[in-house]
Design a protein around this motif. Structure first.
Motif, short mmCIF file in Angstrom:
data_model
loop_
_atom_site.label_atom_id
_atom_site.label_comp_id
_atom_site.label_asym_id
_atom_site.label_seq_id
_atom_site.Cartn_x
_atom_site.Cartn_y
_atom_site.Cartn_z
N LEU A 4 -9.69 -0.29 -0.32
CA LEU A 4 -10.08 -1.41 -1.56
C LEU A 4 -9.28 -1.76 -2.57
O LEU A 4 -9.22 -2.73 -2.97
CB LEU A 4 -11.69 -0.89 -1.69
N VAL A 5 -9.02 -0.41 -3.24
CA VAL A 5 -8.02 -0.55 -4.35
C VAL A 5 -6.73 -1.19 -4.16
O VAL A 5 -6.24 -1.87 -4.81
CB VAL A 5 -7.77 0.77 -5.24
N GLN A 6 -6.10 -0.86 -2.76
CA GLN A 6 -5.00 -1.84 -2.52
C GLN A 6 -5.06 -3.30 -2.63
O GLN A 6 -4.05 -3.94 -2.35
CB GLN A 6 -4.39 -1.01 -1.32
N GLN A 7 -6.31 -3.79 -2.33
CA GLN A 7 -6.53 -5.21 -2.46
C GLN A 7 -6.36 -5.83 -3.97
O GLN A 7 -6.14 -7.15 -4.06
CB GLN A 7 -7.96 -5.60 -1.85
N LEU A 8 -6.37 -4.91 -4.78
CA LEU A 8 -6.36 -5.41 -6.26
C LEU A 8 -5.09 -5.76 -6.84
O LEU A 8 -4.95 -6.51 -7.83
CB LEU A 8 -6.86 -4.17 -7.17
N ASN A 9 -3.98 -5.31 -6.18
CA ASN A 9 -2.73 -5.85 -6.56
C ASN A 9 -1.73 -6.23 -5.29
O ASN A 9 -0.58 -6.34 -5.33
CB ASN A 9 -1.83 -5.01 -7.44
N ALA A 10 -2.36 -6.62 -4.32
CA ALA A 10 -2.03 -7.10 -3.12
C ALA A 10 -0.65 -6.21 -2.43
O ALA A 10 -0.22 -6.78 -1.64
CB ALA A 10 -1.36 -8.45 -3.11
N LEU A 11 -1.27 -4.98 -2.55
CA LEU A 11 -0.52 -4.00 -1.40
C LEU A 11 -0.90 -4.11 -0.26
O LEU A 11 -0.27 -4.20 0.71
CB LEU A 11 -0.53 -2.34 -1.89
N LYS B 243 -10.20 -11.32 5.27
CA LYS B 243 -10.97 -12.81 4.91
C LYS B 243 -11.56 -12.55 3.51
O LYS B 243 -11.53 -11.54 2.71
CB LYS B 243 -12.17 -12.57 5.95
N GLY B 244 -11.84 -13.73 2.75
CA GLY B 244 -12.37 -13.63 1.53
C GLY B 244 -11.02 -13.54 0.51
O GLY B 244 -9.74 -13.90 0.85
N GLN B 245 -11.42 -13.30 -0.79
CA GLN B 245 -10.22 -13.61 -1.76
C GLN B 245 -10.42 -12.44 -2.89
O GLN B 245 -11.72 -12.15 -3.20
CB GLN B 245 -10.14 -14.83 -2.30
N VAL B 246 -9.49 -12.13 -3.32
CA VAL B 246 -9.58 -11.38 -4.94
C VAL B 246 -9.04 -12.25 -5.85
O VAL B 246 -7.85 -12.71 -5.91
CB VAL B 246 -8.75 -10.17 -4.68
N VAL B 247 -9.80 -12.32 -7.16
CA VAL B 247 -9.35 -13.19 -8.17
C VAL B 247 -9.25 -12.39 -9.40
O VAL B 247 -9.94 -11.64 -9.72
CB VAL B 247 -10.77 -14.51 -8.40
N ILE B 248 -7.96 -12.58 -9.85
CA ILE B 248 -7.47 -11.85 -10.86
C ILE B 248 -6.99 -12.74 -12.19
O ILE B 248 -6.01 -13.27 -11.71
CB ILE B 248 -6.40 -10.76 -10.63
N GLY B 249 -7.72 -12.89 -12.95
CA GLY B 249 -7.48 -14.04 -14.17
C GLY B 249 -7.35 -15.42 -13.45
O GLY B 249 -8.00 -15.73 -12.76
N ALA B 250 -6.01 -15.80 -13.69
CA ALA B 250 -5.72 -17.28 -12.79
C ALA B 250 -5.37 -16.93 -11.47
O ALA B 250 -4.91 -17.99 -10.83
CB ALA B 250 -4.71 -18.02 -13.70
N HIS B 251 -5.09 -15.81 -11.05
CA HIS B 251 -4.66 -15.67 -9.61
C HIS B 251 -5.55 -15.31 -8.60
O HIS B 251 -6.52 -14.53 -8.93
CB HIS B 251 -3.47 -14.37 -9.86
#
Length: 295
Positions: A48-55, A60-68
Protein backbone atom coordinates in the motif's frame (compact mmCIF):
# COMPACT_ATOMS: atom_id res chain seq x y z
CA UNK A 1 -0.49 17.55 1.18
CA UNK A 2 -3.63 15.40 1.18
CA UNK A 3 -3.32 11.99 -0.49
CA UNK A 4 -6.46 10.30 -1.83
CA UNK A 5 -6.43 6.60 -2.70
CA UNK A 6 -9.39 5.88 -4.93
CA UNK A 7 -10.56 2.35 -5.74
CA UNK A 8 -7.02 0.94 -5.85
CA UNK A 9 -6.37 -2.71 -6.64
CA UNK A 10 -2.88 -4.13 -7.02
CA UNK A 11 -1.66 -7.53 -8.15
CA UNK A 12 1.81 -8.88 -8.81
CA UNK A 13 2.10 -10.50 -12.23
CA UNK A 14 -0.58 -10.68 -14.89
CA UNK A 15 -3.21 -13.01 -16.24
CA UNK A 16 -3.42 -16.45 -14.66
CA UNK A 17 -0.14 -15.81 -12.85
CA UNK A 18 -1.36 -12.65 -11.09
CA UNK A 19 -1.37 -12.54 -7.29
CA UNK A 20 -3.89 -10.03 -5.87
CA UNK A 21 -2.51 -8.04 -2.94
CA UNK A 22 -4.71 -4.93 -2.59
CA UNK A 23 -8.48 -4.90 -3.18
CA UNK A 24 -10.61 -1.77 -3.61
CA UNK A 25 -8.65 0.55 -1.30
CA UNK A 26 -10.34 3.90 -0.65
CA UNK A 27 -8.51 6.15 1.81
CA UNK A 28 -7.58 9.73 2.54
CA UNK A 29 -4.22 10.45 4.16
CA UNK A 30 -4.79 13.72 5.99
CA UNK A 31 -2.33 16.59 5.74
CA UNK A 32 -0.12 17.44 8.73
CA UNK A 33 -0.95 14.29 10.67
CA UNK A 34 0.72 11.02 11.55
CA UNK A 35 -1.18 8.14 9.99
CA UNK A 36 -0.19 4.66 11.17
CA UNK A 37 -0.80 1.58 9.03
CA UNK A 38 -0.97 -1.69 10.96
CA UNK A 39 -1.93 -5.30 10.30
CA UNK A 40 -0.49 -8.76 10.43
CA UNK A 41 2.29 -9.89 8.09
CA UNK A 42 0.98 -10.26 4.55
CA UNK A 43 -1.94 -7.86 5.03
CA UNK A 44 -0.70 -5.50 2.28
CA UNK A 45 0.82 -2.67 4.35
CA UNK A 46 4.11 -2.32 2.48
CA UNK A 47 2.46 -2.74 -0.92
CA UNK A 48 0.00 0.00 0.00
CA UNK A 49 2.62 2.58 0.97
CA UNK A 50 4.62 1.87 -2.19
CA UNK A 51 1.62 3.20 -4.14
CA UNK A 52 2.11 6.60 -2.50
CA UNK A 53 5.10 7.59 -4.62
CA UNK A 54 4.65 5.14 -7.51
CA UNK A 55 7.31 2.64 -6.56
CA UNK A 56 4.37 0.43 -7.46
CA UNK A 57 1.51 1.64 -9.65
CA UNK A 58 -2.10 0.54 -9.16
CA UNK A 59 -3.48 -2.26 -11.29
CA UNK A 60 -6.80 -0.43 -11.02
CA UNK A 61 -7.91 2.92 -9.58
CA UNK A 62 -5.69 5.90 -8.85
CA UNK A 63 -3.68 7.71 -6.19
CA UNK A 64 -4.15 11.50 -6.14
CA UNK A 65 -1.36 13.56 -4.58
CA UNK A 66 -2.06 17.28 -4.88
CA UNK A 67 -2.26 17.99 -8.59
CA UNK A 68 -0.69 14.65 -9.51
CA UNK A 69 -2.44 11.37 -10.29
CA UNK A 70 -0.92 7.90 -10.38
CA UNK A 71 -2.64 5.14 -12.34
CA UNK A 72 -1.41 2.05 -14.14
CA UNK A 73 -0.96 4.17 -17.30
CA UNK A 74 1.13 6.96 -15.72
CA UNK A 75 4.41 7.34 -17.62
CA UNK A 76 7.71 7.19 -15.73
CA UNK A 77 8.69 10.69 -16.91
CA UNK A 78 5.77 12.19 -14.93
CA UNK A 79 6.74 10.59 -11.63
CA UNK A 80 9.70 12.78 -10.56
CA UNK A 81 7.53 15.53 -8.97
CA UNK A 82 5.60 12.88 -7.04
CA UNK A 83 8.76 11.23 -5.74
CA UNK A 84 10.16 14.56 -4.62
CA UNK A 85 6.90 15.30 -2.75
CA UNK A 86 6.66 11.88 -1.06
CA UNK A 87 9.86 10.62 0.56
CA UNK A 88 10.24 6.92 1.41
CA UNK A 89 12.27 5.71 4.38
CA UNK A 90 12.47 1.94 4.11
CA UNK A 91 12.96 -0.63 6.83
CA UNK A 92 16.70 -0.72 7.56
CA UNK A 93 17.27 2.34 5.34
CA UNK A 94 21.02 2.21 5.97
CA UNK A 95 21.14 -0.49 3.28
CA UNK A 96 20.45 2.33 0.78
CA UNK A 97 23.74 4.13 1.53
CA UNK A 98 26.22 4.10 -1.33
CA UNK A 99 28.37 7.28 -1.61
CA UNK A 100 31.99 7.81 -0.59
CA UNK A 101 31.16 10.27 2.20
CA UNK A 102 28.20 11.06 4.44
CA UNK A 103 27.80 14.50 2.90
CA UNK A 104 27.79 13.18 -0.69
CA UNK A 105 25.22 10.56 0.24
CA UNK A 106 22.80 13.07 1.73
CA UNK A 107 23.36 15.54 -1.14
CA UNK A 108 22.42 12.93 -3.76
CA UNK A 109 18.64 13.29 -3.40
CA UNK A 110 18.43 17.08 -3.76
CA UNK A 111 20.88 17.04 -6.68
CA UNK A 112 18.90 14.28 -8.37
CA UNK A 113 15.82 16.52 -8.27
CA UNK A 114 17.57 19.56 -9.74
CA UNK A 115 19.27 21.37 -6.82
CA UNK A 116 22.61 23.04 -7.48
CA UNK A 117 25.75 21.85 -5.68
CA UNK A 118 25.49 24.72 -3.21
CA UNK A 119 21.76 24.19 -2.61
CA UNK A 120 22.23 20.44 -2.14
CA UNK A 121 25.06 20.95 0.34
CA UNK A 122 23.03 23.45 2.37
CA UNK A 123 20.04 21.08 2.44
CA UNK A 124 22.24 18.13 3.40
CA UNK A 125 23.94 19.95 6.27
CA UNK A 126 20.57 21.13 7.59
CA UNK A 127 19.07 17.63 7.36
CA UNK A 128 22.02 16.04 9.14
CA UNK A 129 21.66 18.62 11.91
CA UNK A 130 17.94 17.89 12.12
CA UNK A 131 18.55 14.17 12.78
CA UNK A 132 21.22 14.91 15.39
CA UNK A 133 24.19 13.70 13.35
CA UNK A 134 27.68 14.69 14.54
CA UNK A 135 28.88 17.23 11.95
CA UNK A 136 32.49 16.23 12.57
CA UNK A 137 31.76 12.97 10.73
CA UNK A 138 30.25 14.35 7.51
CA UNK A 139 33.40 13.64 5.50
CA UNK A 140 33.62 10.05 6.77
CA UNK A 141 32.54 7.04 4.75
CA UNK A 142 29.00 6.09 5.82
CA UNK A 143 30.18 2.47 5.97
CA UNK A 144 32.54 3.29 8.85
CA UNK A 145 29.69 4.45 11.06
CA UNK A 146 27.71 2.65 13.73
CA UNK A 147 24.28 1.24 12.88
CA UNK A 148 22.49 4.12 14.61
CA UNK A 149 24.62 6.71 12.80
CA UNK A 150 23.96 5.04 9.46
CA UNK A 151 20.22 5.15 10.17
CA UNK A 152 20.48 8.91 10.77
CA UNK A 153 22.37 9.45 7.52
CA UNK A 154 19.77 7.49 5.53
CA UNK A 155 16.95 9.49 7.13
CA UNK A 156 18.77 12.76 6.45
CA UNK A 157 19.03 11.74 2.79
CA UNK A 158 15.23 11.80 2.55
CA UNK A 159 14.81 14.91 4.70
CA UNK A 160 17.25 16.84 2.51
CA UNK A 161 14.78 16.59 -0.37
CA UNK A 162 12.22 18.41 1.83
CA UNK A 163 9.25 16.23 0.88
CA UNK A 164 5.77 17.27 1.98
CA UNK A 165 5.01 13.68 2.99
CA UNK A 166 7.35 11.13 4.54
CA UNK A 167 6.60 7.41 4.60
CA UNK A 168 8.35 5.21 7.17
CA UNK A 169 8.31 1.41 6.98
CA UNK A 170 9.09 0.07 10.48
CA UNK A 171 11.53 2.93 11.19
CA UNK A 172 12.45 1.74 14.71
CA UNK A 173 13.34 -1.81 13.64
CA UNK A 174 16.69 -2.84 15.08
CA UNK A 175 17.20 0.30 17.16
CA UNK A 176 17.96 0.18 20.88
CA UNK A 177 15.50 1.89 23.29
CA UNK A 178 17.37 5.20 23.20
CA UNK A 179 17.51 5.15 19.40
CA UNK A 180 13.79 4.41 19.25
CA UNK A 181 12.98 7.27 21.63
CA UNK A 182 15.08 9.69 19.57
CA UNK A 183 13.40 8.59 16.35
CA UNK A 184 9.91 8.98 17.79
CA UNK A 185 10.79 12.46 19.02
CA UNK A 186 11.98 13.34 15.51
CA UNK A 187 8.72 12.13 13.96
CA UNK A 188 6.77 14.33 16.36
CA UNK A 189 9.01 17.28 15.44
CA UNK A 190 8.40 16.66 11.74
CA UNK A 191 4.64 16.68 12.30
CA UNK A 192 4.94 19.93 14.24
CA UNK A 193 6.89 21.36 11.29
CA UNK A 194 3.93 20.58 9.03
CA UNK A 195 5.02 17.31 7.45
CA UNK A 196 2.51 14.59 6.70
CA UNK A 197 3.80 11.30 8.14
CA UNK A 198 2.75 7.79 7.15
CA UNK A 199 4.09 5.09 9.45
CA UNK A 200 4.02 1.30 9.16
CA UNK A 201 4.61 -0.27 12.55
CA UNK A 202 3.95 -3.50 14.41
CA UNK A 203 4.83 -1.81 17.72
CA UNK A 204 1.47 -0.84 19.13
CA UNK A 205 2.97 1.34 21.86
CA UNK A 206 4.56 3.37 19.07
CA UNK A 207 1.22 3.68 17.28
CA UNK A 208 -0.50 4.77 20.50
CA UNK A 209 2.16 7.39 21.25
CA UNK A 210 2.39 8.89 17.78
CA UNK A 211 -0.59 8.34 15.52
CA UNK A 212 -3.51 10.69 14.91
CA UNK A 213 -5.18 8.25 12.53
CA UNK A 214 -4.82 4.46 12.22
CA UNK A 215 -5.51 2.27 9.19
CA UNK A 216 -5.84 -1.45 9.88
CA UNK A 217 -5.16 -3.73 6.92
CA UNK A 218 -6.35 -7.32 6.65
CA UNK A 219 -5.97 -9.59 3.61
CA UNK A 220 -5.36 -6.65 1.28
CA UNK A 221 -8.36 -4.63 2.41
CA UNK A 222 -9.05 -1.83 4.88
CA UNK A 223 -10.48 -3.36 8.04
CA UNK A 224 -10.63 -0.09 10.00
CA UNK A 225 -9.78 3.57 9.44
CA UNK A 226 -10.29 5.73 12.51
CA UNK A 227 -8.68 7.92 15.13
CA UNK A 228 -6.34 6.39 17.68
CA UNK A 229 -8.90 6.92 20.44
CA UNK A 230 -11.64 5.19 18.40
CA UNK A 231 -9.39 2.26 17.54
CA UNK A 232 -8.23 1.52 21.07
CA UNK A 233 -11.77 1.86 22.39
CA UNK A 234 -12.56 -1.37 20.54
CA UNK A 235 -12.86 -4.55 22.65
CA UNK A 236 -9.89 -6.82 23.23
CA UNK A 237 -11.50 -9.60 21.21
CA UNK A 238 -11.45 -7.43 18.09
CA UNK A 239 -7.67 -7.00 18.36
CA UNK A 240 -7.26 -10.74 18.86
CA UNK A 241 -9.27 -11.36 15.68
CA UNK A 242 -6.87 -9.06 13.80
CA UNK A 243 -3.85 -10.80 15.35
CA UNK A 244 -2.83 -7.50 16.90
CA UNK A 245 -1.56 -6.89 20.41
CA UNK A 246 -2.90 -4.14 22.61
CA UNK A 247 -0.42 -1.67 24.09
CA UNK A 248 0.18 -2.60 27.73
CA UNK A 249 -1.23 0.73 28.94
CA UNK A 250 -4.49 0.19 27.05
CA UNK A 251 -4.80 -3.45 28.11
CA UNK A 252 -4.37 -2.42 31.76
CA UNK A 253 -6.86 0.43 31.36
CA UNK A 254 -9.46 -1.97 29.94
CA UNK A 255 -9.00 -4.37 32.87
CA UNK A 256 -9.40 -1.52 35.33
CA UNK A 257 -12.57 -0.40 33.53
CA UNK A 258 -13.99 -3.90 34.08
CA UNK A 259 -13.27 -3.44 37.79
CA UNK A 260 -15.38 -0.28 37.87
CA UNK A 261 -12.89 2.49 37.23
CA UNK A 262 -13.86 5.23 34.80
CA UNK A 263 -11.50 7.29 32.67
CA UNK A 264 -11.77 10.76 31.18
CA UNK A 265 -9.71 9.85 28.13
CA UNK A 266 -7.47 7.25 26.54
CA UNK A 267 -4.27 6.97 28.58
CA UNK A 268 -1.34 7.02 26.17
CA UNK A 269 1.28 6.58 28.91
CA UNK A 270 1.60 4.85 32.27
CA UNK A 271 2.04 8.29 33.85
CA UNK A 272 -1.25 9.51 32.38
CA UNK A 273 -3.03 6.36 33.56
CA UNK A 274 -1.56 6.76 37.06
CA UNK A 275 -2.72 10.39 37.24
CA UNK A 276 -6.28 9.43 36.29
CA UNK A 277 -6.32 6.62 38.85
CA UNK A 278 -4.92 8.87 41.55
CA UNK A 279 -7.72 11.35 40.98
CA UNK A 280 -10.35 8.65 41.42
CA UNK A 281 -8.67 7.16 44.49
CA UNK A 282 -8.35 10.62 46.07
CA UNK A 283 -12.04 11.26 45.38
CA UNK A 284 -13.01 7.88 46.85
CA UNK A 285 -10.92 8.59 49.96
CA UNK A 286 -12.52 12.03 50.36
CA UNK A 287 -16.04 10.55 50.02
CA UNK A 288 -15.24 7.91 52.63
CA UNK A 289 -13.97 10.58 55.05
CA UNK A 290 -17.14 12.61 54.51
CA UNK A 291 -19.32 9.61 55.29
CA UNK A 292 -17.32 8.92 58.46
CA UNK A 293 -17.67 12.55 59.58
CA UNK A 294 -21.45 12.32 59.41
CA UNK A 295 -21.74 9.07 61.33
Amino acid sequence: MVIDIEGVDFAYGAGKQSVPVLKDINLTIKEGQITAIIGQTGSGKSTLVQQLNALLKPSKGQVVIGAHKISKNTKEKYLAPIRSAVGMVFQFPESQLFAATVLEDVMYGPKNFGASEEEAKKAAVQALKQVGFDDRLIDQSPFNLSGGQMRRVALAGVLAMNPDTMVFDEPAAGLDPQGQAELLALLKDLREAGKTIVLISHQMEQVLALADQVIVMKAGQVEANETTAELFARPKDWFADQHLDLPETIAFQKELAKAGFTFDHLAKTIEDLADQLKGQLDLAKLSKEEVSAHE
